[in-house]
Scaffold this motif. Structure first.
Motif, PDB file in Angstrom:
ATOM      1  N   GLU A   6      77.458  55.627  -5.033  1.00  9.49           N
ATOM      2  CA  GLU A   6      75.978  56.195  -6.169  1.00  9.49           C
ATOM      3  C   GLU A   6      75.215  56.729  -4.899  1.00  9.49           C
ATOM      4  OE1 GLU A   6      74.317  52.125  -7.211  1.00  9.49           O
ATOM      5  OE2 GLU A   6      75.750  52.110  -7.836  1.00  9.49           O
ATOM      6  N   VAL A  56      77.058  57.579 -11.441  1.00 11.24           N
ATOM      7  CA  VAL A  56      75.877  57.391 -11.767  1.00 11.24           C
ATOM      8  C   VAL A  56      74.249  58.020 -11.290  1.00 11.24           C
ATOM      9  CG1 VAL A  56      74.180  55.253 -10.601  1.00 11.24           C
ATOM     10  CG2 VAL A  56      76.415  54.964 -11.743  1.00 11.24           C
ATOM     11  N   THR A  58      70.080  59.344 -10.031  1.00  7.53           N
ATOM     12  CA  THR A  58      68.881  59.179 -10.023  1.00  7.53           C
ATOM     13  C   THR A  58      68.280  60.070 -10.503  1.00  7.53           C
ATOM     14  OG1 THR A  58      68.528  59.563  -7.577  1.00  7.53           O
ATOM     15  CG2 THR A  58      69.571  57.985  -8.042  1.00  7.53           C
ATOM     16  N   LYS A 125      70.152  54.177 -12.458  1.00  7.23           N
ATOM     17  CA  LYS A 125      69.725  53.798 -10.827  1.00  7.23           C
ATOM     18  C   LYS A 125      68.350  54.091 -10.923  1.00  7.23           C
ATOM     19  CE  LYS A 125      71.004  53.006  -6.590  1.00  7.23           C
ATOM     20  NZ  LYS A 125      72.025  53.180  -5.460  1.00  7.23           N
ATOM     21  N   ALA A 171      67.904  50.451 -16.737  1.00  9.97           N
ATOM     22  CA  ALA A 171      68.606  50.932 -15.261  1.00  9.97           C
ATOM     23  C   ALA A 171      69.557  50.286 -15.118  1.00  9.97           C
ATOM     24  CB  ALA A 171      67.767  50.643 -14.046  1.00  9.97           C
ATOM     25  N   HIS A 172      70.738  51.154 -14.643  1.00 11.20           N
ATOM     26  CA  HIS A 172      72.464  50.861 -14.611  1.00 11.20           C
ATOM     27  C   HIS A 172      72.092  49.655 -12.953  1.00 11.20           C
ATOM     28  CE1 HIS A 172      76.899  50.746 -12.747  1.00 11.20           C
ATOM     29  NE2 HIS A 172      75.539  51.359 -11.781  1.00 11.20           N
ATOM     30  N   ARG A 173      71.423  50.107 -12.336  1.00 12.21           N
ATOM     31  CA  ARG A 173      71.218  49.160 -11.270  1.00 12.21           C
ATOM     32  C   ARG A 173      69.661  49.629 -10.481  1.00 12.21           C
ATOM     33  NH1 ARG A 173      75.472  49.480  -8.740  1.00 12.21           N
ATOM     34  NH2 ARG A 173      76.510  47.332 -10.041  1.00 12.21           N
ATOM     35  N   GLN A 175      67.237  48.989  -7.100  1.00 18.15           N
ATOM     36  CA  GLN A 175      67.791  48.996  -6.125  1.00 18.15           C
ATOM     37  C   GLN A 175      66.866  48.838  -4.588  1.00 18.15           C
ATOM     38  OE1 GLN A 175      70.131  52.052  -3.948  1.00 18.15           O
ATOM     39  NE2 GLN A 175      67.939  52.166  -2.463  1.00 18.15           N
ATOM     40  N   ARG A 215      72.597  43.409 -10.919  1.00 16.10           N
ATOM     41  CA  ARG A 215      72.328  44.274 -11.322  1.00 16.10           C
ATOM     42  C   ARG A 215      71.419  44.713 -10.423  1.00 16.10           C
ATOM     43  NH1 ARG A 215      70.397  44.688 -17.280  1.00 16.10           N
ATOM     44  NH2 ARG A 215      69.663  46.728 -16.497  1.00 16.10           N
TER      45      ARG A 215
END
Length: 354
Positions: A6, A56, A58, A125, A171-173, A175, A215
């Motif tokens: 990612e 993934v 951004t 993400k 969101a996938h993840r 952060q 996540r």
């Protein structure tokens, strides 16, 4: 299965957007014109990630004024003379200072996420700033009628809402950027500030379920701005045990630029908890030399000596342009490093048979 890879977040802005930002600041471009340039930059960023095979993506933080201050962009009760962050090359960044309460976010991360999702065909993400960084906005001498405890209560509420908004938007993840973690050890070697940062961030994280926390990730690095850092001289081993005390499911750990990666990996392996996955940095955004896929492969294989492949991922050490005016790395160099990360991770996965 492979090894997940990612990006961290920011990518250098294209020249057209940088020119548009200057024109807008000078009154030569209206908000609608600037918004159009932002959208073009986001669309191009995502298209280039996808063309390189990034699983993934951004938005490259093309719309953010900086990774740290986006929540207060447009907030009126701020002064410019807040905490100063010095970098090793002598330049500084200065945070704003809160002048009144209650504290509320003026901009939420889900706004950026939804704009990116319109252009993406793979998971997106979303990077957010950790509550600990925003706690530095509160002045050391306090605010009349708005004490620090009340501010922190509001901050925790707002940080939770920011994360939850991006999770709910798909969101996938999410952060959490936590670059102030390593810096805190320079400010206070006793670790008192670091412990307070961890406790504050856990107040936020503890509001989420275990499934939600799987996540949520945390990114750490020694800062990266204009080809310099603010805390690379701080012993990483002082930070990492406390880093994994954060109740997050994923960690993104700067590693490619570390002079002694095996030492760092041993500390990670000793302190990471069973339910946590670690993405190790395999490209250095500050180094102008572009890594080869083979170099990335070898960095992943080294990490796999300490972490099982099913708990391992790869990332860039940090964002390539976390502040909107940082032009120290070209957009083309950044894309070349992203390509090396993706291809090198795939080479390592094939060699590991995963």
């Amino acid at each position: 299965m492979g090894i997940p890879t990612e990006p961290i977040g920011s990518m250098p802005r294209p020249p057209e957007l940088l020119a548009g930002l200057a024109d807008h600041a000078a009154g030569r471009l209206d908000r609608a014109g600037l918004d159009a340039l932002h959208d073009q930059a986001v669309q191009d960023t995502i298209a280039r990630f996808e063309a390189l095979g990034s699983p993934v993506v951004t938005d490259g933080e093309q719309r953010k004024p900086s990774f740290a201050t986006y929540p207060v962009d447009g907030l009126d009760h701020l002064a410019p003379d807040g905490v100063v962050i010095p970098f090793a090359d002598g330049h500084v960044r200065q945070l704003p200072r809160l002048t009144g309460g209650p504290f509320r976010y003026a901009t939420r991360s889900a706004r950026y996420l939804r704009a990116a999702q319109r252009h993406a065909s793979v998971p997106v993400k979303q990077a957010v700033i950790a509550a600990s960084a925003l706690s530095l906005l509160y002045p050391a001498d306090g605010l009349p009628g708005y004490d620090r405890s009340a501010f922190l209560d509001d901050l925790v509420d707002e940080a939770e809402a920011d994360i939850r908004g991006s999770l709910d938007a798909g969101a996938h993840r999410v952060q959490l950027d936590f670059t102030e973690g390593r810096l805190s050890l320079k400010l206070d070697p006793s670790r008192g500030v670091l412990d307070s940062f961890v406790a504050l961030n856990n107040r936020v994280l503890d509001r989420f379920t275990p499934a939600e926390r799987s996540r949520i990730g945390v990114h750490t690095c020694p800062g990266g701005d204009q080809d310099s850092t603010h805390s690379a001289d701080v012993d990483y081993a002082e930070l990492l045990p406390r880093l994994f005390a954060l109740n997050a499911g994923v960690f993104y750990v700067q590693l490619a630029s570390e002079p002694h990666p095996d030492r760092v990996l041993r500390v990670i392996a000793e302190h990471v908890r069973p339910q946590q996955r670690v993405f190790v940095g395999v490209t250095d955004p500050i180094d102008p030399v572009v890594e080869t896929p083979e170099q990335v492969r070898d960095r992943v294989l080294r990490a796999a000596e300490y972490l099982p492949p099913d708990r391992l991922g790869t990332c860039d050490d940090c964002g390539f342009a976390p502040f909107g005016d940082d032009v120290s790395t070209s957009r083309e160099t950044a894309w070349a490093k992203v390509r090396a990360r993706i291809e090198g991770t795939a080479l390592a996965a094939a060699q590991l048979g995963v």
